[in-house]
Design a protein around this motif. Sequence first.
Motif, short mmCIF file in Angstrom:
data_model
loop_
_atom_site.label_atom_id
_atom_site.label_comp_id
_atom_site.label_asym_id
_atom_site.label_seq_id
_atom_site.Cartn_x
_atom_site.Cartn_y
_atom_site.Cartn_z
N ARG A 102 61.34 24.76 -1.84
CA ARG A 102 61.38 26.11 -1.25
C ARG A 102 62.75 26.73 -1.38
O ARG A 102 62.91 27.94 -1.29
CB ARG A 102 60.99 26.04 0.22
CG ARG A 102 59.58 25.53 0.38
CD ARG A 102 59.32 25.16 1.80
NE ARG A 102 58.18 25.93 2.29
CZ ARG A 102 57.85 26.03 3.56
NH1 ARG A 102 58.57 25.46 4.48
NH2 ARG A 102 56.80 26.73 3.91
N SER A 103 63.74 25.92 -1.53
CA SER A 103 65.09 26.45 -1.69
C SER A 103 65.88 25.52 -2.60
O SER A 103 65.48 24.38 -2.82
CB SER A 103 65.77 26.56 -0.33
OG SER A 103 65.94 25.27 0.22
N ILE A 104 66.96 26.06 -3.13
CA ILE A 104 67.78 25.26 -4.03
C ILE A 104 69.25 25.64 -3.81
O ILE A 104 69.57 26.80 -3.69
CB ILE A 104 67.30 25.45 -5.49
CG1 ILE A 104 67.76 24.30 -6.37
CG2 ILE A 104 67.70 26.77 -6.10
CD1 ILE A 104 66.66 23.30 -6.60
N GLU A 105 70.08 24.63 -3.69
CA GLU A 105 71.51 24.87 -3.49
C GLU A 105 72.28 24.40 -4.71
O GLU A 105 71.99 23.32 -5.23
CB GLU A 105 72.02 24.11 -2.26
CG GLU A 105 71.83 24.86 -0.95
CD GLU A 105 70.49 24.55 -0.31
OE1 GLU A 105 70.13 23.37 -0.28
OE2 GLU A 105 69.79 25.48 0.15
N GLY A 106 73.24 25.21 -5.12
CA GLY A 106 74.03 24.85 -6.29
C GLY A 106 73.16 24.83 -7.52
O GLY A 106 72.06 25.39 -7.55
N PHE A 107 73.64 24.23 -8.60
CA PHE A 107 72.81 23.92 -9.76
C PHE A 107 72.47 25.12 -10.64
O PHE A 107 72.40 25.00 -11.85
CB PHE A 107 71.53 23.23 -9.28
CG PHE A 107 70.59 22.84 -10.38
CD1 PHE A 107 70.95 21.86 -11.30
CD2 PHE A 107 69.36 23.44 -10.51
CE1 PHE A 107 70.08 21.52 -12.31
CE2 PHE A 107 68.49 23.09 -11.52
CZ PHE A 107 68.85 22.12 -12.41
N VAL A 108 72.22 26.28 -10.03
CA VAL A 108 71.89 27.47 -10.82
C VAL A 108 72.90 28.55 -10.44
O VAL A 108 73.29 28.67 -9.27
CB VAL A 108 70.46 27.96 -10.52
CG1 VAL A 108 70.14 29.23 -11.28
CG2 VAL A 108 69.44 26.88 -10.86
#
Length: 157
Positions: A102-108
């Motif tokens: 549902r969420s993403i931190e960093g990486f993109v």
Amino acid sequence: MGQDKIMEVRMIENGTVIDHIPPAALFKIISIMGLDRDTEHRMTIGTNLESKRLGTKAIIKINDRHPSPWEIDRIALFAPEARVNTIRNFEVVEKRTVEVPRSIEGFVKCANPQCVTNHETVETAFDVVAENDGNIALKCRYCEKLTKNFGTKFNPY
Ligand SMILES: [Zn+2]
């Protein structure tokens, strides 16, 4: 049947088979898992194989290696249809689908050049949203802009 099954089972004694990867996502997954720098684990990678569901697919078979939850979350962003099969003693002991996080931190990286995350040392943070066309987009928590086609901009390290 047969051929694919035989290869899958014969090549791997213990490890993981990641199946139903869109060929366009293969090298992203290789990068997410660091397989391009992996000199330790025996692996077989196939791409542009026939797939009833996807048309063509890629597959990764790795001995003695299991993707972490962090890796599975990121694999799901690029290959939401992927199946992660755990192999023990040449048997598939677990078959599971990946779940798009549902969420993403960093990486993109945020696609908005004005975004604070592109100017200060702030880690990016996104909510994962489904677009009308079914594609996944990432909504920045700082500037609210959508990052699409993030696969071409992603920066895994
Ligand atoms: Zn932003």
